[in-house]
Scaffold this active site. Structure first.
Site, short mmCIF file in Angstrom:
data_model
loop_
_atom_site.label_atom_id
_atom_site.label_comp_id
_atom_site.label_asym_id
_atom_site.label_seq_id
_atom_site.Cartn_x
_atom_site.Cartn_y
_atom_site.Cartn_z
N GLY A 31 0.81 -1.21 0.00
CA GLY A 31 0.00 0.00 0.00
C GLY A 31 0.84 1.26 0.00
CG LEU A 33 -0.98 1.71 -3.87
CD1 LEU A 33 -2.18 1.38 -4.74
CD2 LEU A 33 -0.02 0.52 -3.82
CG HIS A 37 3.26 0.62 -5.41
ND1 HIS A 37 3.45 1.69 -4.57
CD2 HIS A 37 3.83 -0.44 -4.80
CE1 HIS A 37 4.10 1.31 -3.50
NE2 HIS A 37 4.37 0.01 -3.61
CD GLN A 61 7.43 -7.84 3.72
OE1 GLN A 61 6.63 -8.63 3.23
NE2 GLN A 61 7.98 -6.89 2.99
CE LYS A 149 13.65 1.56 -3.86
NZ LYS A 149 12.71 1.16 -2.87
CG ASP A 150 11.74 -3.68 -3.40
OD1 ASP A 150 12.48 -3.14 -2.58
OD2 ASP A 150 10.58 -3.30 -3.61
CD GLN A 153 9.89 -7.88 -2.69
OE1 GLN A 153 9.82 -7.81 -1.47
NE2 GLN A 153 9.19 -7.10 -3.47
CB SER A 185 10.92 4.02 -1.73
OG SER A 185 10.71 3.45 -0.45
NE ARG A 187 10.82 0.86 4.97
CZ ARG A 187 10.62 -0.38 4.53
NH1 ARG A 187 10.89 -0.69 3.28
NH2 ARG A 187 10.14 -1.31 5.34
#
Ligand code: PAF
Length: 281
Positions: A31, A33, A37, A61, A149-150, A153, A185, A187
């Protein structure tokens, strides 16, 4: 657009699509977003008939010292953004819906998750793999889209899907940046204006290293040094700057002679940011 809060509702919606031979794509998210995303949603729409976005801040995680509680959340805004982008269903479960009190089965990838972010976030990828496999099983989606970006992952999910014969195609989507270069991001929300300005040193370092690589610099240490210097000069605290092989995520020594990934994590203030570039040439 349907909002499904339970596993049962989500299964019902997806089962009906599958019964009509419609191809289903899932875009797993936590979320809050942003354009990154939404670019995954666009790619999902091009590759399937129906798109499910999952919005779930997955507690397993996050380590106890990490930002689970303060991770930004705004479901109403996310809902509007999804609707506007043509998403067909949002899966928005509670932690209790996803994890039984005596939950005890985990998916852990034991090789690619041992470097880069895995070193400072030892339980992170186990939580990611577990929740992502659950999302795949709940939706039975044929396609899933993850952002570069990840990068670690996305590569770990691809490995999990291969190793466990999960019937789904994983699409790795390009990293999306702000106009100033900062990798998008959720973050980034944590950054003060000063930190945000200084954090541009990460993407600047990534671009300089990429340029040097394209101009013939094939020495991993030289490329890492360009990125590390840029971050340090801006007052960032480096968690890691690594140059690894894409297939193993282990450091390349000597000369870059195979597809590589230059990746970093660095703190600006208390915020840990990651960035990377795939070096293919
Ligand atoms: O990339 C993320 O936002 C998360 O790690 C994911 C894939 C949604 C799993 O919780």
């Amino acid at each position: 657009m349907q909002i499904c809060k339970t596993v049962a509702e989500t299964r019902q919606v997806c089962d009906a699509w599958h019964a009509s031979n419609l191809k289903v794509a899932i875009v797993p998210t936590m979320g809050f977003l942003h354009e990154g995303h939404l670019s995954l949603v666009d790619i999902a729409r091009k590759n399937a008939d129906k798109v499910v976005v999952s919005i779930f801040v997955n507690p397993t995680q996050f380590a106890p010292n990490e930002d689970l509680d303060k991770y930004p959340r705004d479901f109403e805004r996310d809902e509007k953004l999804c609707e506007a982008r043509g998403v067909d269903a949002i899966f928005y479960p509670t932690p209790d819906e996803m994890y039984a009190p005596d939950f005890s089965t985990w998916v852990s990838e034991d090789s690619l998750s041992q470097s880069l972010c895995g070193l400072s976030r030892p339980i992170h990828f186990r939580g990611v793999c577990t929740v992502v496999l659950k999302l795949f099983n709940i939706t039975c989606a044929q396609v899933a889209v993850f952002g570069k970006k990840d990068a670690q992952q996305a590569l770990i999910i691809k490995r999990m899907v291969r190793d466990l014969n999960v019937p789904i195609d994983i699409i790795m989507a390009p990293l999306v940046r702000e106009d100033n270069g900062l990798a998008r991001s959720s973050r980034n929300r944590y950054l003060s204006e000063d930190e945000r300005n200084r954090a541009l040193a990460i993407s600047k370092g990534i671009f300089s290293a990429e340029k040097a690589f394209n101009n013939g610099e094939k020495n991993p240490d030289a490329l890492k040094a360009i990125l590390a210097k840029s971050i340090q000069e801006a007052g960032g605290k480096i968690d890691y700057v690594e140059l690894v092989a894409q297939d193993t995520l282990r450091a390349i020594d000597g000369t870059i002679d195979r597809p590589a990934l230059l990746a970093c994590a660095a703190y600006f203030g208390k915020t840990r940011l990651i960035d990377n570039v795939f070096l293919e040439g």
